[in-house]
Motif scaffolding. Structure first.
Motif, PDB file in Angstrom:
ATOM      1  N   ILE A   1      18.737  57.372  19.008  1.00  0.00           N
ATOM      2  CA  ILE A   1      20.029  57.806  18.932  1.00  0.00           C
ATOM      3  C   ILE A   1      20.164  59.390  18.949  1.00  0.00           C
ATOM      4  O   ILE A   1      19.661  60.027  17.967  1.00  0.00           O
ATOM      5  CB  ILE A   1      20.822  57.374  17.553  1.00  0.00           C
ATOM      6  N   LEU A   2      20.584  59.996  20.005  1.00  0.00           N
ATOM      7  CA  LEU A   2      20.781  61.283  19.963  1.00  0.00           C
ATOM      8  C   LEU A   2      22.356  61.931  19.722  1.00  0.00           C
ATOM      9  O   LEU A   2      23.205  61.255  20.112  1.00  0.00           O
ATOM     10  CB  LEU A   2      20.478  61.832  21.412  1.00  0.00           C
ATOM     11  N   VAL A   3      22.456  62.615  18.653  1.00  0.00           N
ATOM     12  CA  VAL A   3      23.720  63.100  18.259  1.00  0.00           C
ATOM     13  C   VAL A   3      23.894  64.426  18.479  1.00  0.00           C
ATOM     14  O   VAL A   3      23.140  65.308  17.641  1.00  0.00           O
ATOM     15  CB  VAL A   3      23.837  62.710  16.742  1.00  0.00           C
ATOM     16  N   ASP A   4      24.684  64.878  19.319  1.00  0.00           N
ATOM     17  CA  ASP A   4      24.790  66.519  19.386  1.00  0.00           C
ATOM     18  C   ASP A   4      26.303  66.691  18.611  1.00  0.00           C
ATOM     19  O   ASP A   4      27.181  65.961  18.464  1.00  0.00           O
ATOM     20  CB  ASP A   4      24.890  66.665  20.955  1.00  0.00           C
ATOM     21  N   ASP A   5      26.436  67.991  18.264  1.00  0.00           N
ATOM     22  CA  ASP A   5      27.539  68.403  17.225  1.00  0.00           C
ATOM     23  C   ASP A   5      27.516  67.569  16.118  1.00  0.00           C
ATOM     24  O   ASP A   5      28.590  67.098  15.804  1.00  0.00           O
ATOM     25  CB  ASP A   5      28.613  68.600  18.129  1.00  0.00           C
ATOM     26  N   ALA A   6      26.477  67.040  15.442  1.00  0.00           N
ATOM     27  CA  ALA A   6      26.589  66.184  14.426  1.00  0.00           C
ATOM     28  C   ALA A   6      27.186  66.441  13.259  1.00  0.00           C
ATOM     29  O   ALA A   6      27.778  65.316  12.514  1.00  0.00           O
ATOM     30  CB  ALA A   6      24.781  65.856  13.984  1.00  0.00           C
ATOM     31  N   GLU A   7      27.557  67.592  13.025  1.00  0.00           N
ATOM     32  CA  GLU A   7      28.214  68.027  11.742  1.00  0.00           C
ATOM     33  C   GLU A   7      29.646  67.191  11.957  1.00  0.00           C
ATOM     34  O   GLU A   7      30.346  67.042  10.773  1.00  0.00           O
ATOM     35  CB  GLU A   7      28.357  69.690  11.823  1.00  0.00           C
ATOM     36  N   MET A   8      30.099  67.046  13.119  1.00  0.00           N
ATOM     37  CA  MET A   8      31.239  66.298  13.653  1.00  0.00           C
ATOM     38  C   MET A   8      31.395  64.835  12.957  1.00  0.00           C
ATOM     39  O   MET A   8      32.366  64.187  12.784  1.00  0.00           O
ATOM     40  CB  MET A   8      31.898  66.411  14.678  1.00  0.00           C
ATOM     41  N   MET A   9      30.051  64.301  12.814  1.00  0.00           N
ATOM     42  CA  MET A   9      29.841  62.743  12.399  1.00  0.00           C
ATOM     43  C   MET A   9      29.845  62.718  10.897  1.00  0.00           C
ATOM     44  O   MET A   9      29.690  61.444  10.494  1.00  0.00           O
ATOM     45  CB  MET A   9      28.624  62.137  13.271  1.00  0.00           C
ATOM     46  N   ILE A  10      29.611  63.837   9.908  1.00  0.00           N
ATOM     47  CA  ILE A  10      29.592  63.769   8.550  1.00  0.00           C
ATOM     48  C   ILE A  10      30.894  62.973   8.248  1.00  0.00           C
ATOM     49  O   ILE A  10      32.077  63.323   8.452  1.00  0.00           O
ATOM     50  CB  ILE A  10      29.687  65.187   7.994  1.00  0.00           C
ATOM     51  N   ASN A  11      31.043  62.070   7.340  1.00  0.00           N
ATOM     52  CA  ASN A  11      31.824  61.248   6.719  1.00  0.00           C
ATOM     53  C   ASN A  11      32.607  60.499   7.859  1.00  0.00           C
ATOM     54  O   ASN A  11      33.668  60.013   7.720  1.00  0.00           O
ATOM     55  CB  ASN A  11      32.875  62.112   6.147  1.00  0.00           C
ATOM     56  N   SER A  12      31.809  60.049   8.906  1.00  0.00           N
ATOM     57  CA  SER A  12      32.435  59.155   9.769  1.00  0.00           C
ATOM     58  C   SER A  12      32.240  57.713   9.449  1.00  0.00           C
ATOM     59  O   SER A  12      31.379  57.416   8.640  1.00  0.00           O
ATOM     60  CB  SER A  12      31.848  59.431  11.479  1.00  0.00           C
ATOM     61  N   GLU A  13      32.738  56.816  10.332  1.00  0.00           N
ATOM     62  CA  GLU A  13      32.539  55.165  10.064  1.00  0.00           C
ATOM     63  C   GLU A  13      30.927  55.057  10.284  1.00  0.00           C
ATOM     64  O   GLU A  13      30.589  53.953   9.955  1.00  0.00           O
ATOM     65  CB  GLU A  13      33.295  54.599  10.997  1.00  0.00           C
ATOM     66  N   LEU A  14      30.253  55.939  10.749  1.00  0.00           N
ATOM     67  CA  LEU A  14      28.907  55.435  11.120  1.00  0.00           C
ATOM     68  C   LEU A  14      27.942  55.840  10.295  1.00  0.00           C
ATOM     69  O   LEU A  14      26.579  55.785  10.432  1.00  0.00           O
ATOM     70  CB  LEU A  14      28.465  56.088  12.393  1.00  0.00           C
ATOM     71  N   ASP A  15      28.490  56.458   9.066  1.00  0.00           N
ATOM     72  CA  ASP A  15      27.541  56.979   7.942  1.00  0.00           C
ATOM     73  C   ASP A  15      26.537  55.930   7.378  1.00  0.00           C
ATOM     74  O   ASP A  15      25.448  56.207   7.302  1.00  0.00           O
ATOM     75  CB  ASP A  15      28.356  57.440   6.728  1.00  0.00           C
ATOM     76  N   HIS A  16      26.885  54.699   7.076  1.00  0.00           N
ATOM     77  CA  HIS A  16      25.801  53.611   6.709  1.00  0.00           C
ATOM     78  C   HIS A  16      25.066  53.326   7.694  1.00  0.00           C
ATOM     79  O   HIS A  16      23.643  53.336   7.494  1.00  0.00           O
ATOM     80  CB  HIS A  16      26.751  52.383   6.110  1.00  0.00           C
TER      81      HIS A  16
END
Length: 168
Positions: A59-74
């Motif tokens: 799984i490659l996540v660019d601009d990963a800081e935008m995904m902090i506290n997202s639905e995908l956390d778990h």
């Protein structure tokens, strides 16, 4: 990294909530899905993971800081802990300051894995992203595109070259 992974037969899932060269990988061989929204539905993400029909996946996540506290956390926590098995990886790129924040969440689990590459470290604290103390001599050396400082869990940094590629 995406090109190297897919060339070796690894299937990838991309999350790029901001404009990113990774978005151009959509529809390419080995790319299962490209998500371009910060609000990725858990069901859609898990469906994409289920479509990886190889032993190895990433799984490659660019601009990963935008995904902090997202639905995908778990899901990210589980992946960072190795729940998908050997041959799977979670590769994140983002803002150092934001990814260093917090003691919980998926970003903290990624930091505890103690491995990764720093492309442009600006402070000694940036080494914490990959679980090692960054030597002062590596600060400010990254004016040359393609240079990265690799840490593989042993606390030492090795300067490596990252080849330039295009999405074509």
């Amino acid at each position: 990294m995406a090109k190297s992974l897919t060339a070796l037969g690894t299937k990838i899932v991309v999350i790029a909530p901001r404009t990113s060269p990774l978005r151009r990988l959509s529809g390419r061989p080995g790319v299962v899905a490209v998500f371009t929204d910060v609000d990725v539905a858990v069901a859609d993400f898990r469906t994409a993971l289920g479509e990886v029909d190889t032993l190895a996946g990433a799984i490659l996540v660019d601009d990963a800081e935008m995904m902090i506290n997202s639905e995908l956390d778990h899901d990210f926590v589980a992946l960072a802990r190795g729940s998908a098995g050997d041959g799977w990886g979670l590769i994140v790129a983002g803002n150092n300051e934001a990814l260093l924040g917090g003691i919980g969440g998926w970003q903290a689990v990624v930091r505890r894995n103690r491995c990764g590459a720093l492309l442009a470290p600006r402070t000694i604290g940036d080494g914490e992203l990959v679980g090692a103390r960054l030597p002062r001599g590596l600060l400010g050396q990254d004016t040359e595109p393609g240079r990265a400082h690799l840490q593989l869990g042993d606390g030492r940094f090795t300067t490596v070259r990252v080849p330039a590629t295009t999405a074509d």
